[in-house]
Write an enzyme that holds these catalytic residues in place. Structure first.
Site, PDB file in Angstrom:
ATOM      1  N   TYR A  39       0.856  -1.196   0.000  1.00  0.00           N
ATOM      2  CA  TYR A  39       0.000   0.000   0.000  1.00  0.00           C
ATOM      3  C   TYR A  39       0.886   1.238   0.000  1.00  0.00           C
ATOM      4  O   TYR A  39       1.766   1.347  -0.839  1.00  0.00           O
ATOM      5  CB  TYR A  39      -0.969  -0.108   1.200  1.00  0.00           C
ATOM      6  CG  TYR A  39      -2.133   0.834   1.095  1.00  0.00           C
ATOM      7  CD1 TYR A  39      -2.772   1.067  -0.109  1.00  0.00           C
ATOM      8  CD2 TYR A  39      -2.595   1.512   2.215  1.00  0.00           C
ATOM      9  CE1 TYR A  39      -3.826   1.961  -0.206  1.00  0.00           C
ATOM     10  CE2 TYR A  39      -3.661   2.397   2.136  1.00  0.00           C
ATOM     11  CZ  TYR A  39      -4.268   2.627   0.919  1.00  0.00           C
ATOM     12  OH  TYR A  39      -5.299   3.509   0.834  1.00  0.00           O
ATOM     13  N   LYS A  94     -20.654 -18.844 -12.005  1.00  0.00           N
ATOM     14  CA  LYS A  94     -19.762 -18.788 -13.175  1.00  0.00           C
ATOM     15  C   LYS A  94     -18.332 -18.515 -12.703  1.00  0.00           C
ATOM     16  O   LYS A  94     -17.368 -19.040 -13.245  1.00  0.00           O
ATOM     17  CB  LYS A  94     -20.222 -17.707 -14.155  1.00  0.00           C
ATOM     18  CG  LYS A  94     -21.591 -17.965 -14.763  1.00  0.00           C
ATOM     19  CD  LYS A  94     -21.565 -18.994 -15.879  1.00  0.00           C
ATOM     20  CE  LYS A  94     -22.977 -19.373 -16.302  1.00  0.00           C
ATOM     21  NZ  LYS A  94     -23.032 -20.341 -17.398  1.00  0.00           N
ATOM     22  N   GLU A 136     -23.523 -12.486 -19.293  1.00  0.00           N
ATOM     23  CA  GLU A 136     -24.288 -13.673 -18.899  1.00  0.00           C
ATOM     24  C   GLU A 136     -25.754 -13.342 -18.671  1.00  0.00           C
ATOM     25  O   GLU A 136     -26.088 -12.307 -18.066  1.00  0.00           O
ATOM     26  CB  GLU A 136     -23.690 -14.249 -17.604  1.00  0.00           C
ATOM     27  CG  GLU A 136     -24.199 -15.625 -17.235  1.00  0.00           C
ATOM     28  CD  GLU A 136     -23.766 -16.715 -18.211  1.00  0.00           C
ATOM     29  OE1 GLU A 136     -22.613 -16.710 -18.651  1.00  0.00           O
ATOM     30  OE2 GLU A 136     -24.606 -17.576 -18.529  1.00  0.00           O
ATOM     31  N   ASP A 137     -26.613 -14.239 -19.145  1.00  0.00           N
ATOM     32  CA  ASP A 137     -28.038 -14.205 -18.837  1.00  0.00           C
ATOM     33  C   ASP A 137     -28.683 -12.840 -19.126  1.00  0.00           C
ATOM     34  O   ASP A 137     -29.409 -12.278 -18.293  1.00  0.00           O
ATOM     35  CB  ASP A 137     -28.268 -14.649 -17.384  1.00  0.00           C
ATOM     36  CG  ASP A 137     -27.997 -16.146 -17.216  1.00  0.00           C
ATOM     37  OD1 ASP A 137     -27.630 -16.808 -18.203  1.00  0.00           O
ATOM     38  OD2 ASP A 137     -28.140 -16.668 -16.096  1.00  0.00           O
ATOM     39  N   ALA A 197     -31.218 -15.723 -27.195  1.00  0.00           N
ATOM     40  CA  ALA A 197     -29.763 -15.607 -27.234  1.00  0.00           C
ATOM     41  C   ALA A 197     -29.112 -16.936 -27.604  1.00  0.00           C
ATOM     42  O   ALA A 197     -28.345 -17.041 -28.570  1.00  0.00           O
ATOM     43  CB  ALA A 197     -29.275 -15.148 -25.858  1.00  0.00           C
ATOM     44  N   ASN A 318     -22.711 -24.682 -21.289  1.00  0.00           N
ATOM     45  CA  ASN A 318     -21.579 -23.820 -21.626  1.00  0.00           C
ATOM     46  C   ASN A 318     -20.420 -23.889 -20.632  1.00  0.00           C
ATOM     47  O   ASN A 318     -19.340 -23.372 -20.912  1.00  0.00           O
ATOM     48  CB  ASN A 318     -22.029 -22.379 -21.882  1.00  0.00           C
ATOM     49  CG  ASN A 318     -22.914 -21.840 -20.782  1.00  0.00           C
ATOM     50  OD1 ASN A 318     -22.741 -22.161 -19.607  1.00  0.00           O
ATOM     51  ND2 ASN A 318     -23.886 -21.001 -21.158  1.00  0.00           N
TER      52      ASN A 318
HETATM   53  N1  LIG Z   1     -27.405 -25.683 -21.436  1.00  0.00           N
HETATM   54  C1  LIG Z   1     -26.811 -24.531 -21.581  1.00  0.00           C
HETATM   55  O1  LIG Z   1     -25.587 -24.412 -21.621  1.00  0.00           O
HETATM   56  C2  LIG Z   1     -27.612 -23.285 -21.732  1.00  0.00           C
HETATM   57  C3  LIG Z   1     -28.962 -23.303 -21.629  1.00  0.00           C
HETATM   58  N2  LIG Z   1     -29.669 -22.159 -21.793  1.00  0.00           N
HETATM   59  C4  LIG Z   1     -31.102 -22.219 -21.603  1.00  0.00           C
HETATM   60  O2  LIG Z   1     -31.762 -21.745 -22.754  1.00  0.00           O
HETATM   61  C5  LIG Z   1     -32.925 -21.065 -22.376  1.00  0.00           C
HETATM   62  C6  LIG Z   1     -32.988 -19.727 -23.077  1.00  0.00           C
HETATM   63  O3  LIG Z   1     -31.959 -18.901 -22.613  1.00  0.00           O
HETATM   64  P1  LIG Z   1     -31.581 -17.560 -23.402  1.00  0.00           P
HETATM   65  O4  LIG Z   1     -31.500 -17.818 -24.848  1.00  0.00           O
HETATM   66  O5  LIG Z   1     -30.425 -16.989 -22.704  1.00  0.00           O
HETATM   67  O6  LIG Z   1     -32.884 -16.656 -23.098  1.00  0.00           O
HETATM   68  P2  LIG Z   1     -33.673 -15.623 -24.021  1.00  0.00           P
HETATM   69  O7  LIG Z   1     -34.562 -14.889 -23.101  1.00  0.00           O
HETATM   70  O8  LIG Z   1     -32.734 -14.842 -24.866  1.00  0.00           O
HETATM   71  O9  LIG Z   1     -34.554 -16.534 -24.990  1.00  0.00           O
HETATM   72  C7  LIG Z   1     -35.584 -17.345 -24.542  1.00  0.00           C
HETATM   73  C8  LIG Z   1     -36.260 -17.932 -25.751  1.00  0.00           C
HETATM   74  O10 LIG Z   1     -37.088 -19.005 -25.327  1.00  0.00           O
HETATM   75  C9  LIG Z   1     -38.371 -18.820 -25.875  1.00  0.00           C
HETATM   76  N3  LIG Z   1     -39.381 -19.402 -24.985  1.00  0.00           N
HETATM   77  C10 LIG Z   1     -39.517 -19.223 -23.662  1.00  0.00           C
HETATM   78  N4  LIG Z   1     -40.598 -19.877 -23.208  1.00  0.00           N
HETATM   79  C11 LIG Z   1     -41.151 -20.462 -24.296  1.00  0.00           C
HETATM   80  C12 LIG Z   1     -42.300 -21.233 -24.491  1.00  0.00           C
HETATM   81  N5  LIG Z   1     -43.110 -21.540 -23.479  1.00  0.00           N
HETATM   82  N6  LIG Z   1     -42.574 -21.683 -25.744  1.00  0.00           N
HETATM   83  C13 LIG Z   1     -41.759 -21.371 -26.762  1.00  0.00           C
HETATM   84  N7  LIG Z   1     -40.643 -20.620 -26.645  1.00  0.00           N
HETATM   85  C14 LIG Z   1     -40.367 -20.172 -25.418  1.00  0.00           C
HETATM   86  C15 LIG Z   1     -38.555 -17.322 -26.001  1.00  0.00           C
HETATM   87  O11 LIG Z   1     -39.585 -17.038 -26.941  1.00  0.00           O
HETATM   88  P3  LIG Z   1     -39.989 -15.532 -27.334  1.00  0.00           P
HETATM   89  O12 LIG Z   1     -38.900 -15.063 -28.256  1.00  0.00           O
HETATM   90  O13 LIG Z   1     -41.292 -15.684 -28.029  1.00  0.00           O
HETATM   91  O14 LIG Z   1     -40.063 -14.768 -26.063  1.00  0.00           O
HETATM   92  C16 LIG Z   1     -37.156 -16.918 -26.464  1.00  0.00           C
HETATM   93  O15 LIG Z   1     -37.054 -17.030 -27.861  1.00  0.00           O
HETATM   94  C17 LIG Z   1     -32.902 -20.986 -20.847  1.00  0.00           C
HETATM   95  O16 LIG Z   1     -33.758 -21.954 -20.329  1.00  0.00           O
HETATM   96  C18 LIG Z   1     -31.501 -21.317 -20.472  1.00  0.00           C
HETATM   97  O17 LIG Z   1     -31.397 -22.005 -19.244  1.00  0.00           O
HETATM   98  C19 LIG Z   1     -29.074 -20.972 -22.092  1.00  0.00           C
HETATM   99  C20 LIG Z   1     -27.730 -20.899 -22.197  1.00  0.00           C
HETATM  100  C21 LIG Z   1     -26.893 -22.051 -21.968  1.00  0.00           C
HETATM  101  C1  LIG Z   2     -26.031 -22.581 -18.504  1.00  0.00           C
HETATM  102  C2  LIG Z   2     -26.482 -21.222 -18.705  1.00  0.00           C
HETATM  103  O1  LIG Z   2     -25.685 -20.330 -18.909  1.00  0.00           O
HETATM  104  C3  LIG Z   2     -27.905 -20.940 -18.684  1.00  0.00           C
HETATM  105  O2  LIG Z   2     -28.721 -21.846 -18.560  1.00  0.00           O
HETATM  106  O3  LIG Z   2     -28.241 -19.749 -18.821  1.00  0.00           O
HETATM  107 MG   LIG Z   3     -26.522 -18.373 -18.808  1.00  0.00          MG
END
Ligand SMILES: NC(=O)C1=CN([C@@H]2O[C@H](COP(=O)(O)OP(=O)(O)OC[C@H]3O[C@@H](n4cnc5c(N)ncnc54)[C@H](OP(=O)(O)O)[C@@H]3O)[C@@H](O)[C@H]2O)C=CC1
Ligand SMILES: CC(=O)C(=O)O
Ligand SMILES: [Mg+2]
Length: 423
Positions: A39, A94, A136-137, A197, A318
């Site tokens: 420091y 994370k 993230e998220d 996403a 991921n």
């Molecule tokens: N296994 C892994 O490594 C990962 C898993 N995920 C999972 O993917 C999912 C989406 O995450 P992310 O892309 O970041 O989130 P986003 O909010 O960017 O996207 C969510 C998408 O899911 C759609 N959706 C949600 N509910 C429904 C439903 N009931 N019927 C149809 N479509 C639906 C939404 O539709 P709309 O556009 O009409 O709103 C949207 O297009 C999460 O559950 C997350 O946990 C994400 C990242 C990594």
């Molecule tokens: C794994 C992850 O990043 C998610 O479900 O959003």
């Molecule tokens: Mg995530």
């Protein structure tokens, strides 16, 4: 989650001290001399050196091995927009994964931003003092604009993990799953549930790996994204098909692949029964997948099944990407994480799954046997070889594609996280 497991998860986070991360010291601090170096007055010397030459921050601070995990809490796993504070356990998580799998220090930052521009400005103003930024998220479509603006404004790697980390692991697992099913990625009919996403990035990368857009159907909450639909954003429009299909029931008929990045319980056993032979189902929504593996398997014993979870075989998550991708990027001081680096990670992951599984992995999963096949299409996160293979492939790709500011590291390949600072 069952009640006992819910309580165990809460206890894990609460006890013996709240949270999952802590800060450690790297220098002695016991004596007056130590404090005079750490420091005042000693700390003024690195301040002057960094003010004189910004690169000295890598020499005198933790910047080079430090990643900010930044969220606005708008798409926390599959739980939705629950705000920045509620996202903190995931962001700390994370950080845990960065540290334990890749030896990277990380701090979580949860931003209460009233607009994408406010989020961008907040992150851009703090970016310089980090080695990299893991977004993230953050929900779609805002995440696309946010990531692009930050990549343009920052000289360090900015990487939206839900897009690219997920896409890299999905592509690696998919190439292996299709190989096991004896199908070519160019030919398969793919149904993607979700258009956010993760889904958009996964489909883009699968197309880069050979999938035919004409064989791909994407759905959101309103059903199939088709060319006659009004009001779809530019990212969904990339995947709009000229088709009469309108629902998941229509799309799933004869499909080879289902990828779920949407919400829990959206795929039924009846729909799985309508899929082609040896169907591949990646139900990747967290924490509760689009279909439970046992339900899918009962409907179709020939299924090749993956989820995003640690407690079922084939974890397509991921976690297999971001720690090692950042490791490689940081160690060559890459200015960005480009397509060449992402593809290098895909192939490193895909190829590692075909090698014999170390005893430590079998022990961690309480299994006597694991080998490339339907129940093992992708390595597990505890596999120490990920550090060596993925980080090396990413670092090499950064050097070869001209985004590295340092040569391929002399201390590579890394065998353990204790080696990350070199000799
Ligand atoms: N296994 C892994 O490594 C990962 C898993 N995920 C999972 O993917 C999912 C989406 O995450 P992310 O892309 O970041 O989130 P986003 O909010 O960017 O996207 C969510 C998408 O899911 C759609 N959706 C949600 N509910 C429904 C439903 N009931 N019927 C149809 N479509 C639906 C939404 O539709 P709309 O556009 O009409 O709103 C949207 O297009 C999460 O559950 C997350 O946990 C994400 C990242 C990594
Ligand atoms: C794994 C992850 O990043 C998610 O479900 O959003
Ligand atoms: Mg995530």
């Amino acid at each position: 989650m069952m009640d006992a497991n819910k309580q165990a998860a809460l206890d894990y986070h609460a006890k013996p001290i709240p949270g999952k991360l802590s800060v450690e010291l790297t220098k002695p601090t016991a004596t007056a001399r130590d404090l005079a170096l750490a420091y005042s007055p000693g700390v003024a010397e690195p301040v002057r050196e960094i003010a004189r030459e910004a690169e000295n921050a890598y020499r005198y601070t933790g910047k080079g091995n430090l990643v900010a995990v930044i969220s606005d809490g708008t798409a926390i796993l599959g739980l939705g927009n629950l705000g920045p504070l509620a996202s903190k356990p995931v962001m700390e998580g994370k950080g845990v994964l960065f540290k334990c799998f890749a030896g990277i220090n990380s701090v979580d930052i949860e931003v209460d931003a009233e607009s994408p521009q406010a989020f961008i400005d907040t992150v851009a103003r703090i970016a310089d003092t980090w080695g990299g930024i893991n977004l993230e998220d953050i929900k779609a479509p805002e995440c696309f604009e946010i990531e692009k603006a930050l990549i343009d404004r920052c000289s360090i790697p900015v990487f939206h993990d839900d897009q690219h980390g997920t896409a890299i692991v999905t592509a690696a697992g998919m190439l292996n799953a299709l190989d096991i099913a004896n199908k070519r990625i160019e030919d398969v009919k793919i149904v993607c549930m979700g258009a956010g996403a993760a889904a958009i990035a996964c489909m883009r990368l699968l197309v880069s790996c050979g999938a035919n857009k004409k064989n791909l159907v994407m759905l959101d909450r309103r059903g199939v994204i088709h060319a006659d639909r009004d009001g779809i954003n530019e990212y969904k429009a990339e995947f709009a098909r000229h088709t009469n299909m309108r629902t998941l029931d229509d799309a799933i008929d004869g499909a080879d692949v289902f990828i779920g990045l949407s919400g829990p319980g959206l795929l039924s056993a009846e729909q799985v029964k309508k899929m082609a032979a040896d169907p591949v189902i990646f139900a990747c929504t967290n924490p509760d997948p689009e279909i439970h593996p046992a339900v899918a398997r009962e409907a179709r014993p020939d299924v090749i099944m993956a989820t995003g979870r640690s407690d079922f075989p084939n974890q397509v998550n991921n976690v297999l990407g971001f720690p090692f991708i950042f490791r490689g990027a940081l160690d060559v001081r890459a200015t960005r994480i480009n397509e060449a680096m992402k593809l290098a990670a895909v192939h490193a992951l895909k190829d590692l799954a075909r090698e014999p599984v170390p005893q430590e992995v079998l022990d961690a999963y309480e299994r006597t046997e694991m080998s490339f096949g339907r129940e093992y299409i992708i390595p597990t996160p505890v596999d120490i070889r990920l550090l060596e293979r993925v980080s090396s492939a990413v670092a090499q790709a950064a050097v070869d594609s001209g985004v590295a500011r340092k040569p391929y590291p002399a201390h590579y390949p890394l065998k353990t996280v204790n080696d990350v600072y070199g000799a």
